[in-house]
Design a protein around this motif. Structure first.
Motif, short mmCIF file in Angstrom:
data_model
loop_
_atom_site.label_atom_id
_atom_site.label_comp_id
_atom_site.label_asym_id
_atom_site.label_seq_id
_atom_site.Cartn_x
_atom_site.Cartn_y
_atom_site.Cartn_z
N SER A 129 23.15 34.49 52.31
CA SER A 129 24.24 34.99 51.64
C SER A 129 24.43 35.16 50.10
O SER A 129 24.74 33.60 49.55
N ILE A 130 25.11 35.53 48.82
CA ILE A 130 25.22 35.09 47.57
C ILE A 130 27.11 36.11 47.68
O ILE A 130 26.70 37.45 48.28
N TRP A 131 27.58 35.35 46.66
CA TRP A 131 28.54 35.61 46.57
C TRP A 131 29.41 35.53 45.10
O TRP A 131 29.15 34.77 43.96
N VAL A 132 29.59 36.66 44.61
CA VAL A 132 29.32 37.32 43.19
C VAL A 132 31.21 37.60 42.84
O VAL A 132 31.73 38.24 43.57
N SER A 133 31.37 36.09 42.16
CA SER A 133 33.69 36.66 41.74
C SER A 133 33.11 37.57 40.26
O SER A 133 32.50 37.85 38.93
N CYS A 134 34.12 38.59 40.22
CA CYS A 134 34.02 39.70 38.97
C CYS A 134 35.66 40.06 38.89
O CYS A 134 36.38 40.09 40.06
N ASP A 135 36.24 41.21 38.41
CA ASP A 135 37.18 40.98 38.15
C ASP A 135 36.89 42.65 37.41
O ASP A 135 35.76 43.57 38.20
N ASP A 136 38.12 43.45 37.34
CA ASP A 136 37.92 44.75 37.62
C ASP A 136 36.87 45.38 35.74
O ASP A 136 36.77 46.53 36.20
N ASN A 137 37.03 44.41 35.25
CA ASN A 137 35.85 45.14 34.07
C ASN A 137 34.89 45.51 34.41
O ASN A 137 34.01 45.97 34.25
N GLU A 138 33.87 44.47 35.59
CA GLU A 138 32.59 45.15 35.84
C GLU A 138 32.01 44.82 37.37
O GLU A 138 31.42 44.59 38.56
N ALA A 139 33.89 45.01 38.03
CA ALA A 139 33.44 45.04 39.56
C ALA A 139 32.50 46.10 40.27
O ALA A 139 32.32 45.95 40.93
N PRO A 140 32.98 47.31 39.71
CA PRO A 140 31.92 48.63 40.20
C PRO A 140 30.53 48.61 39.29
O PRO A 140 29.58 48.76 40.66
N TYR A 141 30.37 47.79 38.50
CA TYR A 141 29.42 47.98 38.18
C TYR A 141 28.26 47.13 39.24
O TYR A 141 27.34 46.38 39.52
N ALA A 142 28.99 45.18 39.45
CA ALA A 142 28.48 44.60 40.39
C ALA A 142 28.24 45.05 40.90
O ALA A 142 27.04 44.27 41.59
N ARG A 143 29.16 45.50 42.33
CA ARG A 143 28.77 46.33 43.62
C ARG A 143 27.91 46.75 43.78
O ARG A 143 26.43 46.75 43.91
N LEU A 144 27.15 47.99 42.41
CA LEU A 144 25.67 49.02 42.62
C LEU A 144 24.88 47.64 42.25
O LEU A 144 23.56 48.55 42.60
N LEU A 145 24.89 46.74 41.56
CA LEU A 145 23.91 46.16 41.11
C LEU A 145 23.56 45.07 41.98
O LEU A 145 22.13 45.24 41.85
N LEU A 146 24.29 44.88 42.57
CA LEU A 146 24.29 43.97 44.30
C LEU A 146 23.29 44.95 44.85
O LEU A 146 22.29 44.49 45.48
N GLU A 147 23.91 45.88 45.59
CA GLU A 147 23.27 47.11 46.22
C GLU A 147 20.95 47.13 45.20
O GLU A 147 20.90 47.63 46.43
N ASP A 148 21.38 47.91 44.38
CA ASP A 148 20.00 48.20 44.36
C ASP A 148 19.34 46.89 44.13
O ASP A 148 18.52 46.65 44.91
#
Length: 536
Positions: A129-148
């Motif tokens: 598994s991969i665990w990626v820390s982020c805050d409100d600046n990139e959280a929504p983009y990070a989620r979609l990028l990981l889904e991609d």
């Protein structure tokens, strides 16, 4: 299905393939403790480091934790990936600014993250598994990028970590949390292997034994009444006191009559100290699963805070250094690694920062691979690891794990690319380097053991044997006597693997003097160095 798009995406989706494979050099002077403990601290650009490490660790890493730049506009990070695209080349060397100052800041962040995440995916075991820390600046983009990259069906959860227990008065809203997106390589495998968290003392204290039951402490299970049910759940129960009770009108017992009778026969029903209370069916601590299911909320009491890591740990451990601005606490990694790993597993962090992932893995008996740029490596991760190995760090999770010191790591840097500008094998490449790369490119898996050149057979994979004929001294000299050319005599002399008698063989060499029909009859495929090696 919706997709995420941004400036530069088309240019970076294959950039991980364009990054050259580099040599990895170990520096004995900076390595600490036992060099064979299986731990690596790599200094250098993390994209190039990941590509260099992939032939050795593909499919071997159980857990990846990364804490990349949050893209707040205050971090001073610079986009430096050498992508061959006009819109990206104009970004090189420039500090990424704040929202109003840099309208392409999110595009730059996504371009930076995509090839790194694409490589990181290939490191994971099937249950990894991969665990990626982020805050409100990139959280929504990070989620979609990981889904991609990992697939939406492999989303495990988004955890929320309480990073700050205090309250700031100099802002509109005082931010107290960050996000950690967790994705599995293959969710069904992760779900089958993930660990429960150990029960806390508070959770264990809820189990009691007021009736001195010889089976031990218990917690009330099914008890009381519910607002929904069927008439079969409105049966009468006679209490030890003699009183007969039924659920109130419109209510129903939470357990079937047969369940109640079985529990009563097994002395698992408690009616209160005077025998006149509504029945409780006991759930014994010895019978419940060994641990608790993780929750997506990680309070500061469980996962630590930025402040506790900075003030109570790093500042006291490394008092002569400028404090790392936002270190992650070891308690947070302790939470993650308890769920995702077991002792001996490999943990990878390509944004090592202050070194928390490495120290946490070390204290928990895991192996680590961490990568960081030169400044942070020298200032934080390296001296911190030195103190942990020496047993001089009593803070963080030291008490929880019983850590007293020991182990060690190799300190590594990145060397020359395996192939020069003309596509030839670089003169600094050794046989073991090239063998590892050839085996990985042919199979997609790491070489089973280091090839020292004593045999041209470098390994087997799925029923086929892989050979490498290569002499460093004869690079670009494809003559029959160089040892780098497949000749009829060398073909006859190729050693047969013990576990494969008649399977196909792949031979890498700089040339071949054996006719194609004979190769075909022998079940041999010839591949020419360097042209038929991936990464040239």
């Amino acid at each position: 299905m919706p997709t995420l798009d941004w400036i530069g995406k088309r240019a970076v989706v294959n950039h991980h393939r364009e990054v050259p494979y580099r040599l990895v050099h170990c520096d004995k002077a900076k390595s600490v403790g036992d060099p064979d403990a299986g731990n690596l601290l790599v200094q250098g650009d993390n994209l190039e480091a990941l590509k260099a490490l992939l032939p050795y660790y593909a499919g071997k890493v159980k857990c990846i934790y990364i804490d990349p730049p949050y893209n707040t506009g205050n971090e001073g990070w610079v986009y430096n990936d050498n992508v061959n695209a006009p819109e990206i080349k104009s970004w090189l060397g420039s500090v990424v600014g704040k929202e109003a100052e840099d309208l392409s800041r999110h595009d730059k962040w996504l371009c930076m993250m995509y090839p790194r995440l694409r490589l990181l995916r290939d490191f994971l075991t099937e249950d990894g598994s991969i665990w990626v820390s982020c805050d409100d600046n990139e959280a929504p983009y990070a989620r979609l990028l990981l889904e991609d990259i990992f697939g939406r069906n492999n989303l495990v959860a988004t955890f929320v970590w309480e990073k700050d227990k205090g309250r700031r008065g100099d802002t509109d809203v005082s931010g107290a949390h960050e996000y950690i997106h967790c994705f599995a390589r293959k969710k069904e495998h992760f779900a089958a292997k993930r660990n429960l968290l150990p029960r806390s003392l508070h959770q264990i204290s809820r189990y009691r034994n007021p009736d001195k039951d010889p089976k031990g402490v218990w917690l009330q299970g099914d008890n009381g009444t519910a607002k929904s049910g069927t008439e079969s759940l409105r049966y009468p129960i006679t209490l030890p006191s003699g009183r007969v009770v039924r659920p109130p009108e419109g209510n129903y017992w939470r357990f079937a009559e047969s369940t109640f009778e079985d529990a009563l026969a097994d002395s698992r029903v408690y009616f209160g100290a005077d025998g006149d209370s509504l029945p409780i069916i006991k759930r014994y601590l010895t019978e419940v699963q060994d641990g608790v299911v993780p929750r997506t909320w990680i309070p500061g009491e469980l996962g630590g805070t930025n402040q506790s890591a900075k003030r109570d740990h790093l500042r006291k451990l490394l008092p002569d250094r400028e404090p790392f601005p936002t270190p992650k606490p070891e308690e947070l990694l302790y939470f993650i690694l308890q769920i995702a790993t077991n002792p001996g597993d490999i943990v990878l962090d390509s944004f090592a920062g202050s070194g928390t992932t490495a120290t946490s893995a070390l204290k928990m008996g895991r192996r680590f691979i961490v990568v960081e740029m030169e400044e942070h490596t020298a200032q934080y991760a390296l001296p911190r690891l030195q103190k942990v190995i020496a047993g001089e760090d009593s803070r963080g999770i030291t008490g929880d794990t019983g850590w007293t010191g020991g182990s060690g790591f190799r300190f590594c840097t990145l060397g020359d690319p395996l192939f020069d500008a003309d596509g030839n094998v670089n003169s600094s490449v050794t046989y073991p380097n090239l063998a590892a790369h050839v085996f990985f490119c042919e199979t997609g898996s790491p070489i089973p053991k280091r090839a020292d050149g004593s045999s041209p057979l470098i390994g087997t994979f799925q029923g086929r044997a892989i050979y490498l004929l290569h002499s460093v001294s004869s690079v670009e000299l494809s003559n029959l006597n160089s040892g780098s050319v497949l000749t009829a005599s060398l073909l006859e002399a190729l050693p047969k693997p013990e576990n494969i008698l008649d399977g196909p063989s792949i031979v890498y060499a700089e040339g071949c003097s054996v006719p194609e029909d004979r190769l075909r009859n022998c079940g041999v495929t010839f591949k020419q160095i360097p042209y038929q090696i991936e990464g040239v």
